[in-house]
Scaffold this active site. Sequence first.
Site, PDB file in Angstrom:
ATOM      1  CG  PHE A 135     -13.319   1.097   7.092  1.00 55.96           C
ATOM      2  CD1 PHE A 135     -12.780   0.694   5.872  1.00 55.96           C
ATOM      3  CD2 PHE A 135     -14.084   0.179   7.801  1.00 55.96           C
ATOM      4  CE1 PHE A 135     -12.996  -0.593   5.374  1.00 55.96           C
ATOM      5  CE2 PHE A 135     -14.304  -1.113   7.325  1.00 55.96           C
ATOM      6  CZ  PHE A 135     -13.759  -1.494   6.098  1.00 55.96           C
TER       7      PHE A 135
ATOM      8  NE  ARG B 102      -2.601  -5.871   7.078  1.00 55.82           N
ATOM      9  CZ  ARG B 102      -3.763  -6.325   6.622  1.00 55.82           C
ATOM     10  NH1 ARG B 102      -4.392  -7.307   7.237  1.00 55.82           N
ATOM     11  NH2 ARG B 102      -4.297  -5.803   5.526  1.00 55.82           N
TER      12      ARG B 102
ATOM     13  CD  GLU C 213      -8.873  -8.763  -3.944  1.00 55.62           C
ATOM     14  OE1 GLU C 213      -9.743  -8.456  -3.112  1.00 55.62           O
ATOM     15  OE2 GLU C 213      -7.731  -9.151  -3.628  1.00 55.62           O
TER      16      GLU C 213
ATOM     17  CG  ASN D  49      -3.730  -2.384   6.939  1.00 56.03           C
ATOM     18  OD1 ASN D  49      -3.542  -1.943   5.811  1.00 56.03           O
ATOM     19  ND2 ASN D  49      -4.815  -3.056   7.277  1.00 56.03           N
TER      20      ASN D  49
ATOM     21  CE1 TYR E  90      -9.374  -2.768   0.029  1.00 51.94           C
ATOM     22  CE2 TYR E  90      -8.378  -0.944  -1.166  1.00 51.94           C
ATOM     23  CZ  TYR E  90      -8.256  -2.051  -0.347  1.00 51.94           C
ATOM     24  OH  TYR E  90      -7.012  -2.456   0.091  1.00 51.94           O
TER      25      TYR E  90
ATOM     26  CE  LYS F  39      -3.969  -2.233   2.252  1.00 50.68           C
ATOM     27  NZ  LYS F  39      -4.936  -2.158   3.380  1.00 50.68           N
TER      28      LYS F  39
ATOM     29  CG  HIS G 253      -5.401  -6.042  -0.487  1.00 50.06           C
ATOM     30  ND1 HIS G 253      -6.658  -5.993   0.065  1.00 50.06           N
ATOM     31  CD2 HIS G 253      -5.481  -6.910  -1.535  1.00 50.06           C
ATOM     32  CE1 HIS G 253      -7.473  -6.787  -0.627  1.00 50.06           C
ATOM     33  NE2 HIS G 253      -6.780  -7.352  -1.607  1.00 50.06           N
TER      34      HIS G 253
ATOM     35  CB  THR H 147      -7.508  -5.780   9.629  1.00 52.94           C
ATOM     36  OG1 THR H 147      -8.031  -6.902   8.913  1.00 52.94           O
ATOM     37  CG2 THR H 147      -7.740  -4.502   8.855  1.00 52.94           C
TER      38      THR H 147
ATOM     39  NE  ARG I 234      -6.922 -12.203   4.800  1.00 55.41           N
ATOM     40  CZ  ARG I 234      -7.534 -11.008   4.799  1.00 55.41           C
ATOM     41  NH1 ARG I 234      -7.404 -10.177   3.761  1.00 55.41           N
ATOM     42  NH2 ARG I 234      -8.227 -10.613   5.846  1.00 55.41           N
TER      43      ARG I 234
HETATM   44  O1  CDP Z   1      -7.207  -5.765   4.576  1.00 51.65           O
HETATM   45  P1  CDP Z   1      -8.081  -6.707   5.378  1.00 51.65           P
HETATM   46  O2  CDP Z   1      -8.760  -7.730   4.503  1.00 51.65           O
HETATM   47  O3  CDP Z   1      -7.331  -7.312   6.531  1.00 51.65           O
HETATM   48  O4  CDP Z   1      -9.228  -5.815   6.069  1.00 51.65           O
HETATM   49  P2  CDP Z   1     -10.657  -5.318   5.526  1.00 51.65           P
HETATM   50  O5  CDP Z   1     -11.617  -5.476   6.635  1.00 51.65           O
HETATM   51  O6  CDP Z   1     -10.989  -5.997   4.223  1.00 51.65           O
HETATM   52  O7  CDP Z   1     -10.450  -3.763   5.281  1.00 51.65           O
HETATM   53  C1  CDP Z   1      -9.815  -3.283   4.113  1.00 51.65           C
HETATM   54  C2  CDP Z   1      -8.895  -2.166   4.510  1.00 51.65           C
HETATM   55  O8  CDP Z   1      -9.651  -1.061   4.982  1.00 51.65           O
HETATM   56  C3  CDP Z   1      -7.926  -2.468   5.651  1.00 51.65           C
HETATM   57  O9  CDP Z   1      -6.804  -3.229   5.255  1.00 51.65           O
HETATM   58  C4  CDP Z   1      -7.563  -1.070   6.115  1.00 51.65           C
HETATM   59  O10 CDP Z   1      -6.569  -0.459   5.290  1.00 51.65           O
HETATM   60  C5  CDP Z   1      -8.901  -0.330   5.935  1.00 51.65           C
HETATM   61  N1  CDP Z   1      -9.663  -0.246   7.191  1.00 51.65           N
HETATM   62  C6  CDP Z   1      -9.753   0.975   7.847  1.00 51.65           C
HETATM   63  O11 CDP Z   1      -9.215   1.981   7.368  1.00 51.65           O
HETATM   64  N2  CDP Z   1     -10.449   1.075   9.049  1.00 51.65           N
HETATM   65  C7  CDP Z   1     -11.055  -0.014   9.570  1.00 51.65           C
HETATM   66  N3  CDP Z   1     -11.735   0.111  10.712  1.00 51.65           N
HETATM   67  C8  CDP Z   1     -10.989  -1.255   8.917  1.00 51.65           C
HETATM   68  C9  CDP Z   1     -10.275  -1.347   7.726  1.00 51.65           C
HETATM   69 MG    MG Z   2     -10.167  -7.483   2.999  1.00 57.19          MG
END
Ligand code: CDP
Ligand code: MG
Length: 146
Positions: free
Chosen positions: A57, A102, A126, A112, A49, A9, A115, A91, A85
């Site tokens: 968020f 992370r 994707e 973080n 996304y 990222k 992705h 996350t 993962r």
């Molecule tokens: O990336 P991951 O699949 O672990 O998490 P996600 O739930 O799919 O969320 C996508 C991305 O949104 C995260 O990797 C964060 O960069 C962002 N995010 C955020 O800004 N605030 C949150 N409360 C949760 C996610």
């Molecule tokens: Mg995700």
Amino acid sequence: MERTLAILKPDCLQKKLVGAVLSRIEQAGFSIIAARILHLTPTQAEAFYSVHLGKPFYPGLIEFMTQGPCMVAVLEKDNAISDYRALMGNTDPALAAPGTIRHEYATTIRYNIVHGSDSHENAGREIAFFFSESELCLTSPAAAKK
Ligand code: CDP
Ligand code: MG
């Protein structure tokens, strides 16, 4: 062999952690079979996304992902999706296990570093979002001999 989409990222590039993160990925046994650096447009980030549209968020996530260039890459390995993962970690870096990317490099649940696709269906979607089939380099022994 399974494939997954990784994104390093904008915070990863800004902190000059590309080499460190790619090294972690290779040390964990993944083959990098495609990679490109690009600066996502808001339209691209919103489409990528779209599953998060409407979540609190989402606007901040789109702002983050378009704030600078990122690296998109396709990783190949047995169980690539779940293994990557696991390598990324939770996350929220505060909840990510020691030894994960992370835990080591991320600062907040938003910033973080990486992705990774979360399912077979999403990995296919994707990967196709960024790469055509002809851009994916085969790493099988037969391909290596050519
Ligand atoms: O990336 P991951 O699949 O672990 O998490 P996600 O739930 O799919 O969320 C996508 C991305 O949104 C995260 O990797 C964060 O960069 C962002 N995010 C955020 O800004 N605030 C949150 N409360 C949760 C996610
Ligand atoms: Mg995700």
